[in-house]
Motif scaffolding. Structure first.
Motif, PDB file in Angstrom:
ATOM      1  N   THR A 151     -20.976  30.886  10.712  1.00  0.00           N
ATOM      2  CA  THR A 151     -21.869  29.873  10.245  1.00  0.00           C
ATOM      3  C   THR A 151     -23.334  30.375   9.724  1.00  0.00           C
ATOM      4  OG1 THR A 151     -23.094  29.434  12.399  1.00  0.00           O
ATOM      5  CG2 THR A 151     -20.796  28.054  11.869  1.00  0.00           C
ATOM      6  N   ARG A 152     -23.607  29.849   8.836  1.00  0.00           N
ATOM      7  CA  ARG A 152     -24.903  30.145   8.175  1.00  0.00           C
ATOM      8  C   ARG A 152     -25.698  28.735   7.793  1.00  0.00           C
ATOM      9  NH1 ARG A 152     -23.356  33.833   2.911  1.00  0.00           N
ATOM     10  NH2 ARG A 152     -22.688  31.947   1.507  1.00  0.00           N
ATOM     11  N   THR A 153     -26.990  28.937   7.208  1.00  0.00           N
ATOM     12  CA  THR A 153     -27.564  27.846   6.640  1.00  0.00           C
ATOM     13  C   THR A 153     -27.881  28.254   5.395  1.00  0.00           C
ATOM     14  OG1 THR A 153     -28.426  27.017   9.014  1.00  0.00           O
ATOM     15  CG2 THR A 153     -29.669  26.061   6.843  1.00  0.00           C
ATOM     16  N   HIS A 154     -27.692  27.395   4.352  1.00  0.00           N
ATOM     17  CA  HIS A 154     -28.211  27.731   2.971  1.00  0.00           C
ATOM     18  C   HIS A 154     -28.579  26.530   2.161  1.00  0.00           C
ATOM     19  CE1 HIS A 154     -28.116  29.846  -1.036  1.00  0.00           C
ATOM     20  NE2 HIS A 154     -27.173  28.991  -1.304  1.00  0.00           N
ATOM     21  N   GLU A 155     -29.794  26.408   1.857  1.00  0.00           N
ATOM     22  CA  GLU A 155     -30.518  25.307   1.029  1.00  0.00           C
ATOM     23  C   GLU A 155     -30.239  24.001   1.695  1.00  0.00           C
ATOM     24  OE1 GLU A 155     -28.871  25.473  -2.728  1.00  0.00           O
ATOM     25  OE2 GLU A 155     -29.864  27.347  -3.481  1.00  0.00           O
TER      26      GLU A 155
END
Length: 288
Positions: free
Chosen positions: A274-278
């Protein structure tokens, strides 16, 4: 009229209401060990959680193989070998019965698998009992009667095996419920970051695959939301000691690794990075 396999098993399941009583009796007898309050270590061992594969199909090969050998050795007149194979098959049938009941215990809400499983167990018990009688007759120099008894038993075993095959290959009992889910190898958006609350299981879709996400501190975990055992919704379960617990039969999967911690599930959940982008949470299948 020639019935198809499906029509025949449907008639068996729907036309034998007494199977419900047999199923209720089997459930009552087996529940102290295999029910929700049974010892987890024993159940995990019999499910095959440690193996990564249901144990029952593997164990059933032993009595069937031994009894088939006994029948063949009887035909060629090797009485000592036939008797030894018959005894080995009868003893190993006890292990097959234990693993089968463990797998069947979780099918109580599914009418056809519950009934067919009860019939399968009843026929196997009858066949094993008859093999025990054959063992006794052979040991008391009543060989012809013993051979006749074991031959009848073998016919029952073959019919019961046919029902067992139907449970697996048509009704999907013991088959992984995530086996055919295809995952996209690229990072894709699945949820707005603001929609994922701390400490709450949240369902999301990665195109054709349902996921369950869980946030704890700075870490966000994502695994397949479908329990590999019987398809239970993991997003409706609970988190316990770093594991998500299926609400249907209490299979436990480690959120970080997807590993099965407790059965009845035997196949691990699939893990996603998982990652957070915009402002969006993105996932990608974990490598390895």
């Amino acid at each position: 009229m020639i019935l198809t396999r499906r029509q025949m098993t449907d008639r068996i399941a729907n036309g034998m209401p007494w199977l419900d009583k047999a199923a209720a009796s089997l459930k009552l007898v087996s529940e102290p060990i295999f029910g929700p309050k049974g010892p987890r270590a024993v159940k995990d061992a019999l499910y095959g959680t440690w193996l990564g594969h249901p144990l029952h199909p593997l164990v059933t090969d032993l009595p069937i193989g031994f009894w088939t050998s006994s029948l063949a050795l009887d035909l060629v007149g090797n009485h000592q070998g036939a008797d030894l194979a018959l005894k080995a098959g009868t003893i190993s049938a006890l292990g097959a019965a234990a693993t089968g009941v463990a797998q069947w215990q979780d099918l109580q809400e599914l009418d056809q698998p519950r009934r067919l499983g009860a019939l399968h167990a009843t026929m196997n018990a009858a066949a094993t009992g008859l093999y025990g009688v054959s063992w006794y007759l052979r040991s008391h120099d009543l060989r012809n009667a013993g051979i006749a008894c074991s031959t009848i038993s073998y016919g029952i075993v073959m019919a019961s095996s046919w029902i067992g095959g139907d449970l697996i290959y048509r009704l999907g009992i013991g088959v992984s419920r995530i086996a055919f889910e295809e995952t996209d190898p690229e990072w894709i958006n699945v949820l707005a970051e603001s929609d994922l609350m701390e400490g709450e299981l949240t369902k999301a879709d990665a195109r054709d695959v349902s996921l369950v996400l869980y946030k704890k501190g700075n870490d966000t975990f994502a695994i397949t939301a479908t329990c590999s055992h019987l398809g239970g919704p993991l997003d409706q379960g609970e988190v316990r000691d770093g594991c998500v617990v299926c609400p249907w039969h209490q299979s436990e999967f480690n959120l970080a690794t997807g590993k099965v911690v407790h059965g009845p599930a035997t196949e691990d959940a699939r893990v996603f990075q998982t990652r957070t982008h915009e402002g969006q949470i993105q996932v990608c299948p974990a490598k390895g």
